[in-house]
Motif scaffolding. Structure first.
Motif, PDB file in Angstrom:
ATOM      1  N   THR A  70       0.832  -1.188   0.000  1.00  0.00           N
ATOM      2  CA  THR A  70       0.000   0.000   0.000  1.00  0.00           C
ATOM      3  C   THR A  70       0.870   1.241   0.000  1.00  0.00           C
ATOM      4  O   THR A  70       2.030   1.193   0.339  1.00  0.00           O
ATOM      5  CB  THR A  70      -0.897   0.055   1.244  1.00  0.00           C
ATOM      6  OG1 THR A  70      -0.062   0.114   2.397  1.00  0.00           O
ATOM      7  CG2 THR A  70      -1.792  -1.158   1.321  1.00  0.00           C
ATOM      8  N   THR A  71       0.306   2.350  -0.416  1.00  0.00           N
ATOM      9  CA  THR A  71       1.019   3.610  -0.317  1.00  0.00           C
ATOM     10  C   THR A  71       0.090   4.629   0.336  1.00  0.00           C
ATOM     11  O   THR A  71      -1.095   4.665   0.033  1.00  0.00           O
ATOM     12  CB  THR A  71       1.525   4.118  -1.681  1.00  0.00           C
ATOM     13  OG1 THR A  71       1.744   5.516  -1.585  1.00  0.00           O
ATOM     14  CG2 THR A  71       0.545   3.838  -2.789  1.00  0.00           C
ATOM     15  N   PRO A  72       0.610   5.433   1.249  1.00  0.00           N
ATOM     16  CA  PRO A  72      -0.240   6.358   1.987  1.00  0.00           C
ATOM     17  C   PRO A  72      -0.717   7.530   1.146  1.00  0.00           C
ATOM     18  O   PRO A  72      -1.542   8.293   1.588  1.00  0.00           O
ATOM     19  CB  PRO A  72       0.671   6.831   3.115  1.00  0.00           C
ATOM     20  CG  PRO A  72       2.043   6.685   2.570  1.00  0.00           C
ATOM     21  CD  PRO A  72       2.005   5.491   1.674  1.00  0.00           C
ATOM     22  N   GLU A  73      -0.199   7.699  -0.069  1.00  0.00           N
ATOM     23  CA  GLU A  73      -0.612   8.848  -0.871  1.00  0.00           C
ATOM     24  C   GLU A  73      -1.731   8.455  -1.816  1.00  0.00           C
ATOM     25  O   GLU A  73      -1.934   9.069  -2.850  1.00  0.00           O
ATOM     26  CB  GLU A  73       0.590   9.409  -1.621  1.00  0.00           C
ATOM     27  CG  GLU A  73       1.689   9.706  -0.633  1.00  0.00           C
ATOM     28  CD  GLU A  73       2.797  10.566  -1.180  1.00  0.00           C
ATOM     29  OE1 GLU A  73       2.614  11.146  -2.248  1.00  0.00           O
ATOM     30  OE2 GLU A  73       3.825  10.649  -0.514  1.00  0.00           O
ATOM     31  N   CYS A  74      -2.442   7.442  -1.464  1.00  0.00           N
ATOM     32  CA  CYS A  74      -3.476   6.884  -2.330  1.00  0.00           C
ATOM     33  C   CYS A  74      -4.719   6.651  -1.481  1.00  0.00           C
ATOM     34  O   CYS A  74      -4.657   5.975  -0.456  1.00  0.00           O
ATOM     35  CB  CYS A  74      -2.947   5.580  -2.915  1.00  0.00           C
ATOM     36  SG  CYS A  74      -4.212   4.568  -3.657  1.00  0.00           S
ATOM     37  N   TYR A  75      -5.837   7.187  -1.918  1.00  0.00           N
ATOM     38  CA  TYR A  75      -7.078   7.046  -1.149  1.00  0.00           C
ATOM     39  C   TYR A  75      -7.453   5.576  -0.961  1.00  0.00           C
ATOM     40  O   TYR A  75      -7.799   5.136   0.136  1.00  0.00           O
ATOM     41  CB  TYR A  75      -8.211   7.806  -1.855  1.00  0.00           C
ATOM     42  CG  TYR A  75      -9.546   7.573  -1.199  1.00  0.00           C
ATOM     43  CD1 TYR A  75      -9.826   8.144   0.037  1.00  0.00           C
ATOM     44  CD2 TYR A  75     -10.507   6.753  -1.780  1.00  0.00           C
ATOM     45  CE1 TYR A  75     -11.032   7.907   0.670  1.00  0.00           C
ATOM     46  CE2 TYR A  75     -11.711   6.512  -1.165  1.00  0.00           C
ATOM     47  CZ  TYR A  75     -11.974   7.096   0.059  1.00  0.00           C
ATOM     48  OH  TYR A  75     -13.161   6.847   0.680  1.00  0.00           O
ATOM     49  N   ALA A  76      -7.337   4.794  -2.050  1.00  0.00           N
ATOM     50  CA  ALA A  76      -7.714   3.380  -1.963  1.00  0.00           C
ATOM     51  C   ALA A  76      -6.849   2.638  -0.947  1.00  0.00           C
ATOM     52  O   ALA A  76      -7.336   1.802  -0.188  1.00  0.00           O
ATOM     53  CB  ALA A  76      -7.589   2.728  -3.345  1.00  0.00           C
ATOM     54  N   CYS A  77      -5.571   2.965  -0.914  1.00  0.00           N
ATOM     55  CA  CYS A  77      -4.657   2.273   0.008  1.00  0.00           C
ATOM     56  C   CYS A  77      -4.922   2.688   1.459  1.00  0.00           C
ATOM     57  O   CYS A  77      -4.789   1.876   2.373  1.00  0.00           O
ATOM     58  CB  CYS A  77      -3.209   2.551  -0.367  1.00  0.00           C
ATOM     59  SG  CYS A  77      -2.698   1.635  -1.847  1.00  0.00           S
ATOM     60  N   VAL A  78      -5.283   3.944   1.659  1.00  0.00           N
ATOM     61  CA  VAL A  78      -5.622   4.388   3.017  1.00  0.00           C
ATOM     62  C   VAL A  78      -6.830   3.605   3.526  1.00  0.00           C
ATOM     63  O   VAL A  78      -6.865   3.147   4.661  1.00  0.00           O
ATOM     64  CB  VAL A  78      -5.897   5.903   3.039  1.00  0.00           C
ATOM     65  CG1 VAL A  78      -6.540   6.328   4.358  1.00  0.00           C
ATOM     66  CG2 VAL A  78      -4.598   6.671   2.817  1.00  0.00           C
TER      67      VAL A  78
ATOM     68  N   ARG B  87      -4.007  -4.189  -3.589  1.00  0.00           N
ATOM     69  CA  ARG B  87      -2.646  -3.678  -3.428  1.00  0.00           C
ATOM     70  C   ARG B  87      -2.509  -2.512  -4.378  1.00  0.00           C
ATOM     71  O   ARG B  87      -3.337  -2.335  -5.283  1.00  0.00           O
ATOM     72  CB  ARG B  87      -1.615  -4.764  -3.719  1.00  0.00           C
ATOM     73  CG  ARG B  87      -1.699  -5.215  -5.130  1.00  0.00           C
ATOM     74  CD  ARG B  87      -0.836  -6.411  -5.457  1.00  0.00           C
ATOM     75  NE  ARG B  87      -1.040  -6.687  -6.872  1.00  0.00           N
ATOM     76  CZ  ARG B  87      -0.222  -6.268  -7.839  1.00  0.00           C
ATOM     77  NH1 ARG B  87       0.873  -5.617  -7.551  1.00  0.00           N
ATOM     78  NH2 ARG B  87      -0.505  -6.504  -9.102  1.00  0.00           N
ATOM     79  N   HIS B  88      -1.465  -1.720  -4.191  1.00  0.00           N
ATOM     80  CA  HIS B  88      -1.337  -0.519  -5.004  1.00  0.00           C
ATOM     81  C   HIS B  88      -0.855  -0.853  -6.410  1.00  0.00           C
ATOM     82  O   HIS B  88       0.265  -1.288  -6.609  1.00  0.00           O
ATOM     83  CB  HIS B  88      -0.379   0.464  -4.332  1.00  0.00           C
ATOM     84  CG  HIS B  88      -0.398   1.809  -4.989  1.00  0.00           C
ATOM     85  ND1 HIS B  88      -1.490   2.656  -4.898  1.00  0.00           N
ATOM     86  CD2 HIS B  88       0.503   2.441  -5.768  1.00  0.00           C
ATOM     87  CE1 HIS B  88      -1.239   3.758  -5.580  1.00  0.00           C
ATOM     88  NE2 HIS B  88      -0.037   3.648  -6.127  1.00  0.00           N
ATOM     89  N   VAL B  89      -1.714  -0.651  -7.381  1.00  0.00           N
ATOM     90  CA  VAL B  89      -1.401  -0.873  -8.791  1.00  0.00           C
ATOM     91  C   VAL B  89      -1.968   0.316  -9.543  1.00  0.00           C
ATOM     92  O   VAL B  89      -3.099   0.716  -9.298  1.00  0.00           O
ATOM     93  CB  VAL B  89      -2.122  -2.132  -9.333  1.00  0.00           C
ATOM     94  CG1 VAL B  89      -1.695  -2.408 -10.753  1.00  0.00           C
ATOM     95  CG2 VAL B  89      -1.860  -3.330  -8.469  1.00  0.00           C
TER      96      VAL B  89
ATOM     97  N   ALA C 256      -5.018   7.298  -8.363  1.00  0.00           N
ATOM     98  CA  ALA C 256      -4.320   6.625  -9.465  1.00  0.00           C
ATOM     99  C   ALA C 256      -4.380   5.112  -9.336  1.00  0.00           C
ATOM    100  O   ALA C 256      -4.075   4.392 -10.283  1.00  0.00           O
ATOM    101  CB  ALA C 256      -2.858   7.091  -9.515  1.00  0.00           C
ATOM    102  N   HIS C 257      -4.740   4.643  -8.161  1.00  0.00           N
ATOM    103  CA  HIS C 257      -4.931   3.211  -7.902  1.00  0.00           C
ATOM    104  C   HIS C 257      -6.001   2.678  -8.864  1.00  0.00           C
ATOM    105  O   HIS C 257      -7.082   3.254  -8.958  1.00  0.00           O
ATOM    106  CB  HIS C 257      -5.401   3.104  -6.441  1.00  0.00           C
ATOM    107  CG  HIS C 257      -5.403   1.746  -5.845  1.00  0.00           C
ATOM    108  ND1 HIS C 257      -4.637   1.432  -4.749  1.00  0.00           N
ATOM    109  CD2 HIS C 257      -6.118   0.638  -6.141  1.00  0.00           C
ATOM    110  CE1 HIS C 257      -4.882   0.173  -4.405  1.00  0.00           C
ATOM    111  NE2 HIS C 257      -5.773  -0.326  -5.226  1.00  0.00           N
ATOM    112  N   VAL C 258      -5.681   1.630  -9.580  1.00  0.00           N
ATOM    113  CA  VAL C 258      -6.638   1.063 -10.545  1.00  0.00           C
ATOM    114  C   VAL C 258      -8.006   0.866  -9.894  1.00  0.00           C
ATOM    115  O   VAL C 258      -8.092   0.356  -8.774  1.00  0.00           O
ATOM    116  CB  VAL C 258      -6.120  -0.299 -11.077  1.00  0.00           C
ATOM    117  CG1 VAL C 258      -7.233  -1.105 -11.733  1.00  0.00           C
ATOM    118  CG2 VAL C 258      -4.971  -0.084 -12.054  1.00  0.00           C
TER     119      VAL C 258
HETATM  120 ZN   LIG Z   1      -3.188   2.505  -3.810  1.00  0.00          ZN
END
Ligand SMILES: [Zn+2]
Length: 330
Positions: A177-185, A225-227, A273-275
């Protein structure tokens, strides 16, 4: 502004070699070759002190700043035999992350240099798990509330949340995950998600109800996962993707009575940007100007026209019941 995340060649090489190191148990000679290749990547550094991995063991960190982000990727290695010991992301400078204005209820997240946003270590599940080493990821406890897990060296003990499916599979296995992504948060606080953010899920995909739309049942299907590009989905994700799109379409038809569904994927907005595949119910009475691409005007609906959180939760509950083959409330 375009939020697509691009990756330079060095970053891709570092990430790729990191995947190799953790994918298989490799003989020392092969590992040594990978490390020699890694050492040629510009910007690569090795921390001058031992750090603690997610399992509390000491490790050497091979690290590189991630371009365009406020953090660096760290591949952790055992100081004894240089085998793979984990992966983590460490914040390199204080910053505040603002979500787009139309994300209701979100406040800026503050990160401080030294915060660890993702922390993973290979994990053996019991005596029988010797051959089945699984990556067990501790995502920072902070997400999305605020301060991160500070790296104070010795005190990064256990305490992350790991979820087990019935049958004992670690769902976070190989999740990044990446914290700069809404989906990952959202993914990082999976256990606390309301029904509208977790309509249904499996190991690879999560289904959420859109929070900015005026269309009841506007769903979003996201990899766990972040893609950021469809071509980066794994074969397993690809196989289940088709089934999800059809199942969601059937459930939407059953619950909303729509004539058909639209399935659309862009992932270009900043922070998004997360798919993600939009699966949108198209009802018989949808105005002609909103048919086809025009439907996206209904994804940025004015506040007072939006599906409320309560309505989205109820829709999610009905859809989930339909997806799981039982009546709502059952
Ligand atoms: Zn993400």
């Amino acid at each position: 502004m375009n939020g697509a995340v691009t990756e330079d060649e060095e970053e891709q090489t570092f990430r790729g070699l990191g995947v190799l190191v953790r994918s298989y148990p490799l003989p020392p000679a092969a590992l040594a070759r990978i490390y020699r290749a890694m050492a040629t990547i510009p910007g690569l550094e090795i921390t001058g002190h031992l750090v603690k991995d997610a399992a509390g063991r000491e490790a050497v960190a091979v690290t590189r700043q991630e371009e365009g982000t406020h953090q660096r990727r760290e591949i952790l290695l055992s100081p004894y035999d240089f085998s793979y010991a984990g992966l983590r992301f460490v914040v390199t400078e204080d910053y505040e992350l603002e979500w787009p204005e139309d994300f209701r209820g979100a406040s800026a997240q503050k990160y401080t240099a030294g915060d660890i946003t993702v922390d993973s270590a290979p994990h053996r599940r019991g005596r029988r798990g010797r051959r089945g080493r699984q990556a067990l990821i501790r995502t920072a406890r902070s997400l999305p509330a605020g301060a991160g897990v500070r790296d104070r060296g010795a005190d990064t003990g256990p305490g992350g949340r790991d979820r087990c499916a019935p049958g004992g599979t670690v769902l976070r296995s190989r999740v990044m995950t990446t914290p700069e992504c809404y989906a990952c948060v959202q993914e990082a606080r999976f256990d606390e998600l309301p029904p509208r953010e977790r309509v249904d899920f499996d190991r690879y995909w999560r289904v959420a109800h859109s929070f900015t739309t005026s269309v009841p049942g506007w769903l979003v299907l996201l990899p766990r996962r972040h893609v950021t590009a469809v071509h980066d989905l794994t074969d397993e994700e690809a196989t289940t993707l088709g089934a999800w799109q059809i199942r969601l379409s059937r459930a939407l038809r059953g619950v909303t009575g729509c004539e058909k569904t639209y399935v659309v994927q862009f992932a270009e907005a900043e922070g998004f940007a997360h798919v993600h595949f939009h699966v949108v119910p198209r009802t018989a009475d949808l105005a002609p100007e909103h048919r086809g691409p025009g439907v996206f005007e209904l994804l940025r609906a004015p506040e007072h026209e939006r599906v409320t959180a309560g309505q989205a939760d109820r829709m999610a509950t009905s859809l989930r019941a339909s997806l799981r083959g039982r009546p709502a409330g059952g």
